[in-house]
Scaffold this motif. Structure first.
Motif, PDB file in Angstrom:
ATOM      1  N   SER A 426      -1.190  -2.062  19.068  1.00  0.00           N
ATOM      2  CA  SER A 426      -1.473  -2.236  17.653  1.00  0.00           C
ATOM      3  C   SER A 426      -0.203  -2.985  17.547  1.00  0.00           C
ATOM      4  O   SER A 426       1.398  -2.158  18.078  1.00  0.00           O
ATOM      5  CB  SER A 426      -2.320  -2.214  16.624  1.00  0.00           C
ATOM      6  N   THR A 427       0.378  -4.253  16.073  1.00  0.00           N
ATOM      7  CA  THR A 427       1.204  -4.326  16.089  1.00  0.00           C
ATOM      8  C   THR A 427       1.405  -3.217  15.134  1.00  0.00           C
ATOM      9  O   THR A 427       0.647  -2.639  13.408  1.00  0.00           O
ATOM     10  CB  THR A 427       1.401  -6.060  14.669  1.00  0.00           C
ATOM     11  N   PRO A 428       2.950  -2.019  14.773  1.00  0.00           N
ATOM     12  CA  PRO A 428       2.933  -1.246  13.613  1.00  0.00           C
ATOM     13  C   PRO A 428       2.976  -1.845  12.726  1.00  0.00           C
ATOM     14  O   PRO A 428       3.073  -3.561  12.091  1.00  0.00           O
ATOM     15  CB  PRO A 428       4.624  -1.074  14.337  1.00  0.00           C
ATOM     16  N   ILE A 429       3.079  -1.442  11.294  1.00  0.00           N
ATOM     17  CA  ILE A 429       3.540  -0.874  10.341  1.00  0.00           C
ATOM     18  C   ILE A 429       5.249  -1.968   9.744  1.00  0.00           C
ATOM     19  O   ILE A 429       5.947  -1.533  10.267  1.00  0.00           O
ATOM     20  CB  ILE A 429       3.681  -0.488   8.932  1.00  0.00           C
ATOM     21  N   SER A 430       5.471  -3.208   9.093  1.00  0.00           N
ATOM     22  CA  SER A 430       6.539  -3.446   9.109  1.00  0.00           C
ATOM     23  C   SER A 430       7.424  -2.850   8.003  1.00  0.00           C
ATOM     24  O   SER A 430       6.933  -1.783   7.322  1.00  0.00           O
ATOM     25  CB  SER A 430       6.929  -5.245   8.362  1.00  0.00           C
ATOM     26  N   PRO A 431       8.542  -2.504   8.108  1.00  0.00           N
ATOM     27  CA  PRO A 431       9.008  -1.315   7.579  1.00  0.00           C
ATOM     28  C   PRO A 431       9.007  -1.623   5.736  1.00  0.00           C
ATOM     29  O   PRO A 431       9.602  -1.211   5.441  1.00  0.00           O
ATOM     30  CB  PRO A 431      10.806  -2.204   7.849  1.00  0.00           C
ATOM     31  N   ALA A 432       9.042  -3.104   5.480  1.00  0.00           N
ATOM     32  CA  ALA A 432       9.547  -3.837   4.066  1.00  0.00           C
ATOM     33  C   ALA A 432       7.595  -2.848   3.987  1.00  0.00           C
ATOM     34  O   ALA A 432       7.658  -2.751   2.107  1.00  0.00           O
ATOM     35  CB  ALA A 432       9.080  -5.161   4.214  1.00  0.00           C
ATOM     36  N   GLU A 433       6.751  -2.826   4.103  1.00  0.00           N
ATOM     37  CA  GLU A 433       5.455  -2.217   3.397  1.00  0.00           C
ATOM     38  C   GLU A 433       5.560  -0.739   3.265  1.00  0.00           C
ATOM     39  O   GLU A 433       4.838  -0.688   3.355  1.00  0.00           O
ATOM     40  CB  GLU A 433       4.383  -2.768   4.612  1.00  0.00           C
ATOM     41  N   LYS A 434       6.214   0.011   3.977  1.00  0.00           N
ATOM     42  CA  LYS A 434       6.349   1.344   4.224  1.00  0.00           C
ATOM     43  C   LYS A 434       6.153   2.003   2.884  1.00  0.00           C
ATOM     44  O   LYS A 434       5.248   2.938   2.763  1.00  0.00           O
ATOM     45  CB  LYS A 434       7.078   1.368   4.876  1.00  0.00           C
ATOM     46  N   PRO A 435       6.517   1.020   1.818  1.00  0.00           N
ATOM     47  CA  PRO A 435       6.477   1.781   0.589  1.00  0.00           C
ATOM     48  C   PRO A 435       5.369   1.970   0.133  1.00  0.00           C
ATOM     49  O   PRO A 435       4.473   2.170  -0.481  1.00  0.00           O
ATOM     50  CB  PRO A 435       7.817   1.426  -0.929  1.00  0.00           C
ATOM     51  N   ARG A 436       4.916   0.545  -0.052  1.00  0.00           N
ATOM     52  CA  ARG A 436       3.573   0.002  -0.237  1.00  0.00           C
ATOM     53  C   ARG A 436       1.956   1.162   0.754  1.00  0.00           C
ATOM     54  O   ARG A 436       1.059   1.643   0.160  1.00  0.00           O
ATOM     55  CB  ARG A 436       2.642  -0.998   0.029  1.00  0.00           C
TER      56      ARG A 436
END
Length: 460
Positions: A426-436
């Motif tokens: 599956s698609t990994p988490i984007s770096p921009a969304e890592k804090p959330r």
């Protein structure tokens, strides 16, 4: 102490000058024999204390004293008026039950504590009431007054399994008689958390933890790429889970998504949390952000055993060596067969030796086959999601017993399903969304800790 005595003598001498000579002699005695005077004073105090102790012991024992009951009347103002006002209170009682397949209006009302011929006749004749009560498993609640008379009756159900709105039939008693109205209202979402320990099987542990079957099915799907629930599940394995429940008027209608979970098996701990990037399809990740989901499920059945793999074998009917171009899973008739991935139903019907068969196209020239089904639960052209039931295990077509024949095809060519499934990530988490994501993980850990405490309290 001697200093205090001397100060006392000085004060008394000042008040009575005629005793000055006597006090001077006493002062000389104190100065000359201080130890003798201290011993005398100590003996006097001890004797006095002993005497006091002796006097105290001569008193009566409290346990021998008689017990006296004193009754004081309490006057309540206007007691008769208060009692009369309570008699005027009209209590409103609410009772709930679930419809059954063999129900009659009288049976349903009787379970709700009512014997009401008028309401029974209304339920039998009113078309909305007949429609609402014709299916088993629907939630029913009745409001009853203190005279056991029906005030209102509510029936709740989902029109479609994935709906976010529920149907509500409301029957009310009015001055003109009983009236019925059909409404649609949004469901509310609440969180539930629980946990269990495997003693015999995962489903037994789920039953003891009062965990609904759809939730335990999700749990096996979430960890299917890390735990082989068919072969490696150990006695003593522990799980904790936090999941959604969709409610109608405070009554649960169906379970929703698993939000977080942890599973400990054979001294290995696995964790999962649901997260969705804006504009992306949600997925499950471990607490570090690594994806747990693959594009396809590990198997089309939640629990089964593999009886034939993708290889040459002796055909059980024709007794000749043939290439087996799929995987067979032994399971009882009626076991739900799930689509291993998102897609569109390309075929749903009967096809030769496959018997009842479903084919799902998944995009990228990928398709899967589900054969020998006892029943088909999808239609051609229908969109299905990963984990959605497409049919039930059976023994139709060329089959010697109940099982599911499963195939994976790429551009129409048969391939080993396990190779494709293991490769599809599956698609990994984007770096921009890592804090959330990290904020969500902190919340999930607290909830799972509470669920684990509930599990331990159930064990004790």
């Amino acid at each position: 102490m001697l200093l205090a005595v001397q100060r006392l003598l000085d004060w008394v001498d000042g008040q009575h000058p005629f005793l000055t000579g006597a006090f001077d002699a006493l002062r000389r005695g104190i100065t000359r024999y201080p130890k003798t005077l201290m011993a005398s004073l100590a003996s006097l105090l001890i004797a006095g204390g002993g005497g006091a102790f002796a006097v105290a012991n001569l008193g009566p024992d409290i346990s021998d004293l008689p017990v006296v009951n004193i009754t004081t009347p309490v006057d309540i103002a206007h007691i008769q008026a208060q009692a009369a006002s309570l008699d005027l209170v009209d209590l409103q009682l609410t009772r709930t039950d679930t419809t059954r397949s063999a129900d009659t209006p009288e049976n349903l009302l009787r379970r709700l504590g009512l014997v009401d011929p008028e309401t029974a006749a209304f339920l039998r004749k009113n078309p909305l009431a007949k429609l609402a009560l014709q299916q088993a498993g629907r939630s029913v609640s009745a409001e009853v007054n203190s005279d056991q008379q029906l005030r209102s009756l509510r029936v709740r159900w989902l029109k479609n399994e994935n709906d976010t709105f529920f149907q509500r039939l409301v029957i009310k008693r009015t001055p003109q008689g009983l009236e019925a109205a059909l409404e649609a209202s949004p469901m509310n979402t609440s969180l539930r958390m629980t946990g269990g320990t495997v003693a015999r099987s995962l489903y037994d542990a789920a039953d003891e933890a009062r965990l609904p079957d759809p939730v335990i099915n999700q749990l096996t799907q979430i960890f299917s790429n890390q735990i082989d629930f068919h072969r490696t599940l150990r006695k003593g394995a522990r799980f904790s889970v936090v999941y959604e429940v969709l409610e109608a008027d405070g009554e649960p209608l169906r379970t929703g998504r698993v939000l977080s979970a942890e599973f400990t098996n054979d001294n290995q701990q696995f964790e999962a949390v649901w997260f969705q990037d804006p504009g992306q399809k949600g997925s499950y990740y471990d607490m570090e952000g690594k994806s747990l989901s693959r594009a396809y499920l590990a198997a089309p059945l939640a629990f089964s055993r593999k009886t034939s793999g993708f290889s040459m074998r002796l055909h059980p009917i024709f007794q000749t060596m043939r290439a087996h171009q799929g995987v067979d899973y032994a399971a009882p008739t009626g076991t739900p067969a799930q689509s291993v991935g998102d897609g569109v139903v390309a075929f749903a019907g009967v096809q030769g030796g496959y018997g009842n068969m479903v084919i799902v196209n998944h995009g990228g020239n990928h398709s899967t086959v589900y054969a020998h089904l006892s029943r088909i639960q999808v239609k051609k052209g229908q969109t299905v999601q990963k984990g959605q039931v497409v049919g039930a295990v059976g023994s139709t077509g060329w089959s010697t017993g109940p099982h599911l024949h499963f195939e994976f095809r790429v551009s129409g060519v048969h391939v080993d399903p396990q190779k494709i499934i293991q490769m599809a990530q599956s698609t990994p988490i984007s770096p921009a969304e890592k804090p959330r994501f990290n904020t969500l993980v902190a919340q999930a850990r607290m909830q799972l800790q509470a669920a684990a405490q509930m599990r331990e309290s159930n064990i004790q």
